[in-house]
Design a protein around this motif. Structure first.
Motif, short mmCIF file in Angstrom:
data_model
loop_
_atom_site.label_atom_id
_atom_site.label_comp_id
_atom_site.label_asym_id
_atom_site.label_seq_id
_atom_site.Cartn_x
_atom_site.Cartn_y
_atom_site.Cartn_z
N VAL A 229 33.63 39.50 37.31
CA VAL A 229 34.80 38.88 36.23
C VAL A 229 34.89 39.03 34.80
O VAL A 229 35.94 38.97 34.29
CB VAL A 229 33.91 37.07 36.63
N GLU A 230 33.45 39.43 34.41
CA GLU A 230 34.06 39.78 32.90
C GLU A 230 34.73 40.55 33.08
O GLU A 230 35.50 40.79 31.85
CB GLU A 230 32.60 40.27 32.59
N ILE A 231 35.19 41.59 33.77
CA ILE A 231 36.34 43.13 33.26
C ILE A 231 37.17 42.64 33.29
O ILE A 231 38.41 43.07 32.59
CB ILE A 231 35.98 44.14 34.36
N ILE B 78 36.00 30.20 40.21
CA ILE B 78 36.90 31.03 39.37
C ILE B 78 38.02 31.54 38.65
O ILE B 78 38.83 30.58 40.27
CB ILE B 78 36.14 32.77 39.86
N GLU B 79 38.01 31.47 37.24
CA GLU B 79 39.40 30.85 36.67
C GLU B 79 39.95 32.33 36.24
O GLU B 79 38.94 32.71 35.44
CB GLU B 79 39.17 29.82 35.83
N ILE B 80 41.20 33.10 36.85
CA ILE B 80 41.41 33.36 36.09
C ILE B 80 42.67 33.95 35.91
O ILE B 80 44.11 33.68 36.66
CB ILE B 80 41.47 35.46 37.20
N ALA B 81 43.70 34.56 35.24
CA ALA B 81 44.93 34.20 34.32
C ALA B 81 45.17 35.45 34.23
O ALA B 81 44.39 36.93 33.62
CB ALA B 81 45.15 33.70 33.20
N GLY B 82 46.42 36.00 34.16
CA GLY B 82 47.11 37.41 34.41
C GLY B 82 48.52 37.95 35.14
O GLY B 82 49.30 36.95 35.38
N ASP C 230 45.96 40.45 41.89
CA ASP C 230 46.62 40.71 43.31
C ASP C 230 45.30 41.37 43.45
O ASP C 230 44.25 41.51 43.95
CB ASP C 230 47.42 41.98 44.00
N ASN C 231 44.92 42.53 42.34
CA ASN C 231 43.86 43.51 41.98
C ASN C 231 42.42 42.91 42.90
O ASN C 231 41.96 43.27 43.49
CB ASN C 231 43.79 44.14 41.55
N PHE C 232 42.29 41.89 41.70
CA PHE C 232 41.07 40.53 41.70
C PHE C 232 40.08 40.09 42.73
O PHE C 232 39.23 40.02 43.47
CB PHE C 232 41.05 40.14 40.69
#
Lengths: 173, 173
Positions: free
Chosen positions: B110-112, B127-131, B137-139
């Motif tokens: 998550v940090e990376i 978990i929240e992820i933006a990009g 997809d990779n995450f």
């Protein structure tokens, strides 16, 4: 008359032609309002996931939930509103600003709100920010004081939480 | 036959009943695919902004752009694909994991990827992820190795960039 409430509804659908048109048609045909809608493919490419934010009194919401469930290609309808759930939104914001002092204030504001500056060119910044809708509202309001902005928001994305008594870790802002 | 390409189309509409149903109906009625769609109110509450991701050859895309422009309540259609633009997506992911070693690996991941852990309860993380879509997809692919996941993605949000030669500041991942 019962109270008008905002509801977040998660809808799992078969990824077939026309399913979005049927869902949108259900709302418009009956005069139900859609405040935001997101739809995207899931990990299973035969299925898509929608998150719909709508408002209405209890009767209207019950009708929406029940009629959505009956639509062709709709697999599962979850009204998350009175359950424990996480809700987030993404915004991209472009701001034009010439004053150097204002520029550093904007950079500070982006840090406070845990956003990211994703593009920069002379007098323009492109900013990415994720969070709860009210956090994004606040950020946009504050930012608009610094210069002309252009905004694209995703609408809300939501996930139910199986367990009760979760900790929802607040963002700093 | 010309090449099938993915296109990102930004559509500004009057915030009236039925405009989403008309847009979705245009796609389904003609057999055009919608890969993702987001719609949300803008700062001006009389207007909404849509971002639609679709795929087709040049002829199909030209038809989509032109037919969208002709719809009632559609104010502006911008096909961003061959222009300079920013595109981002938001995902919420719930993962169930019991092994402590796996838990710390997830936290590192998550940090990376510059995500955030937004909820935590015993054996579950939210978990929240933006990009960019490919980053998400990779995450998700990496995360799925650690345990059962549940996923909600926003679909893509996009903003054009007025100026050429922008720097798109890459995320670390």
């Amino acid at each position: 008359m019962s109270k008008i409430e905002t509801h977040t509804i998660s809808v799992l659908v078969d990824n077939k032609f026309g399913v979005l048109a049927r869902v949108a048609g259900l709302f418009s045909g009956r005069g139900y309002n859609i405040m935001s809608l997101t739809v995207n493919e899931t990990q299973d490419p035969t299925r898509s996931q929608m998150t719909i934010v709508t408002a209405g009194d209890e009767t209207v919401i019950d009708q929406i939930d029940s009629q959505l469930s009956k639509l062709i290609d709709v697999i599962k309808v979850e009204d998350l509103t009175h359950r424990n759930f996480i809700e987030r939104e993404l915004a991209l914001i472009k701001i034009h600003v010439t004053d150097d002092n204002k520029k550093s204030q904007i950079i500070q504001l982006v840090e406070i709100f845990e956003g990211k500056i994703v593009t920069v060119f002379k007098d323009e910044f492109g900013i990415e920010i994720a969070g709860r809708a009210d956090k994004i509202d606040n950020f946009v309001t504050l930012l608009a004081d610094f210069g002309e902005i252009k905004l694209a928001r995703s609408g809300r994305v939501a996930l139910s939480r199986e367990k009760e008594f979760y900790t929802d870790l607040q963002s700093k802002s």
